[in-house]
Design an enzyme around this catalytic site. Sequence first.
Site, PDB file in Angstrom:
ATOM      1  N   HIS A  48     -82.035  28.860 -12.337  1.00  0.00           N
ATOM      2  CA  HIS A  48     -82.811  27.730 -12.857  1.00  0.00           C
ATOM      3  C   HIS A  48     -84.279  28.094 -13.096  1.00  0.00           C
ATOM      4  O   HIS A  48     -84.769  27.940 -14.234  1.00  0.00           O
ATOM      5  CB  HIS A  48     -82.696  26.532 -11.911  1.00  0.00           C
ATOM      6  N   HIS A  72     -91.703  27.765  -9.058  1.00  0.00           N
ATOM      7  CA  HIS A  72     -91.998  26.330  -8.963  1.00  0.00           C
ATOM      8  C   HIS A  72     -91.179  25.582  -7.924  1.00  0.00           C
ATOM      9  O   HIS A  72     -91.580  24.513  -7.473  1.00  0.00           O
ATOM     10  CB  HIS A  72     -91.865  25.661 -10.336  1.00  0.00           C
ATOM     11  N   GLU A  76     -90.791  23.776  -2.400  1.00  0.00           N
ATOM     12  CA  GLU A  76     -89.939  22.607  -2.204  1.00  0.00           C
ATOM     13  C   GLU A  76     -88.625  22.957  -1.513  1.00  0.00           C
ATOM     14  O   GLU A  76     -88.175  22.236  -0.618  1.00  0.00           O
ATOM     15  CB  GLU A  76     -89.665  21.950  -3.563  1.00  0.00           C
ATOM     16  N   ASP A  77     -88.012  24.071  -1.921  1.00  0.00           N
ATOM     17  CA  ASP A  77     -86.624  24.344  -1.504  1.00  0.00           C
ATOM     18  C   ASP A  77     -86.452  25.546  -0.584  1.00  0.00           C
ATOM     19  O   ASP A  77     -85.327  25.845  -0.178  1.00  0.00           O
ATOM     20  CB  ASP A  77     -85.742  24.549  -2.743  1.00  0.00           C
ATOM     21  N   ASP A 139     -88.856  22.374 -16.830  1.00  0.00           N
ATOM     22  CA  ASP A 139     -87.942  22.136 -15.708  1.00  0.00           C
ATOM     23  C   ASP A 139     -86.997  20.973 -16.033  1.00  0.00           C
ATOM     24  O   ASP A 139     -85.783  21.053 -15.835  1.00  0.00           O
ATOM     25  CB  ASP A 139     -88.772  21.816 -14.467  1.00  0.00           C
ATOM     26  N   ASP A 260     -81.585   9.803 -46.245  1.00  0.00           N
ATOM     27  CA  ASP A 260     -82.512  10.891 -45.919  1.00  0.00           C
ATOM     28  C   ASP A 260     -82.237  11.431 -44.515  1.00  0.00           C
ATOM     29  O   ASP A 260     -83.056  11.333 -43.619  1.00  0.00           O
ATOM     30  CB  ASP A 260     -83.957  10.422 -46.050  1.00  0.00           C
TER      31      ASP A 260
END
Length: 735
Positions: A48, A72, A76-77, A139, A260
Amino acid sequence: MIRQYDLVERVKSYYPAVDESLLNRAYVYAMKMHGSQKRASGDPYFSHPLEVAGILTDLKLDPATIVTALLHDTIEDTEATHEEIARLFGEEIAQLVDGVTKLTRLELTNEDSKQAENFRKLILAVAKDVRVLLVKLADRLHNMRTLEHIRKPESRRRIAQETMDLYAPLAGRMGMQGFRDQLEDLAFAELNPEARDAVKSRLDLKQEKSRDLVVRIADEIKRRLAAVGIEAWVSGRTKTAYSIWKKMERKSIALEQLSDIYGFRVVVDSVDDCYRALGILHGAWPMVPGRFKDYISTPKGNNYRSIHTTVVGPERERVEMQIRTLEMHEVDEFGVAAHWFYKDYVENGSKKSVSASDELVAPFRWLREVVEMLEHDATSEEFLEHTKLEMFQDQVFCFTPKGRLIALPRGATPIDFAYAVHTDIGDRCVGAMVNGRHMALRSELQNGDEVEIMATGQQVPPLSWDDIVVTGKARAAIRAHRRRAEREQYVRLGRGIVEASLRTEGLPVDEAALEVVVHDLPASTLESLFEQVGRATLNVETVVRAMLVHFTPEKKSRRPKIKGAKVAAGSERAREDGTLPRGRPDAIPITGAGVGTSVTLSPVSLPIPGDRIVGIMQPGKGVEVYRIDSPALAAYDDDLDCWIAVKWDIDADEHRQFPARIALVLANAPGVLGEVATVAGKHGANIENLTTTDRKPDVYEMTVDIGVESAQHLERLLTGLRGLKSVSSAKRVYG
């Protein structure tokens, strides 16, 4: 999955001086920290951030942003910390990663208040460094591409709705049209799969029937331009399913009626070539009226520049074309990213960093304007509403008398124009000249209008303007003005109540004395104290008790009397001698200007100047004024603390009107209502509403809501109505 070598080569292709070791260290660090983590699809989690970095290399972003994309999700993880990333990769990258991490933690839900507050935080974070938004958009784009792997339907729908409501419009407002198209189409597939499939199948069928049509039209456009020496790159594409669906909904037409659906981009070398190409194409094929827009001379708010035109072109197909230079094309595709160049260079022997955020490019101007809305002290919900107004609406372009261009959302009014020029001009606006003619302030402005705003030295924006304006800036300013005015009213009312109560108890009323006790009360300042008393969230008796701790009354406390008939409610003693409960202050004056937010007239009692009145403190709402004989006061018999003495203090020269209600019994004959209106007009009263309550063959009864200046004024009007032969009864009624 992109390989390490491929990522480095992508960055080197547009940034040859990149520090390869920095990219390699970030790649290895992120892979190590995410370790054996898996995504919902079963792929290694590291795929990811790597894909996000790959998306950003397509935008040719600086190495710091690419490294941020790789890292990034580490804070967080994983067990990574801000301090560790700063030590390994530098404080700039650590700050960017931290910014993206904070946005990721904004777990938006369907709760409007939470969504609004988090969106407010998002804008504030992005305003510090727009690269945070670029990483977040990439992201979100990759997450949308893999949305199908999330098992819970409600989670998929929430993410898709959030993308459609916030991230896609944000991408568009920042000029990143390619991102916006992809995000909208992916969200559309989740939110309305049946509609998307229907549009896609029709498009596929249409393309099957005219497989080579796009290529033939593009070749014909190039041939026509080459014949006059204009070298052009022409590309044709079918519009996205979502843009076609949106157009069908807006115009209420079927897909078969849309001609169009093909768009062509004609990219030439210079602005001069843009206009030359336009002339050639209009000379070759007939233009469709109303479908020409010149965004080169008048760019959109996100700095988008291009010429739009639609012609009935080769093979009688309706062809929509966008004519632009290569630079304009890059701005359209990449938006702020096209302006974002981080370079290291040596100047006088020292290294400096240059960023496009220092340039006043339009997307940054818009972002700064959005942040300025926060200064108006708007609630989170209002801020989200105002920002969505700015993001979603198409534009019209108007001019000041001196030729300054003002871009506004479609549907904007002269009031929006005034606030766009300057907040102070908007606040003082009293009228407008549009193209030399006086126009109502609620008039809708059109492209090319010249608008001159008439302003006075003193003017308070009316509350009704909130329903007229369409720009977030105007609405935020009007509401901020209203909040300030409301607060001033509550402070003024609270000050009057406190000072009257202290005088009643023989206590000092000067501010120096009150400053002594303000910190004994739940208030930080005197103004806050007065406001709370005015709003009835702080009982004035609490203030009096706090003063008694520090000061000795100079005289025996007295109770104010209400002259005239007995009080309808309040206490047995009040019924007997016409007094209010002990400790009630001297009467608070109710002026014409004072009847507003902090002091309201009871709609069930409808008091007007000349009536004997009493005030009821309503928590959070201030004072509600009733007639002293109103039966509705019985509801407050057991709550003596909420009663307050009030009195009219109306300037006779003010001619302010107050709402009253009368009941009429009229002859059922032609012209009767005209006679009533004539009498009302002669007496200077304003009829606001008429309601028929009973109708018979010979007579009918009605109630009339009417504006009058006082009880005496109303009595004169009733006398005049009773003098009409067609009026058998005219009397005042309440509630």
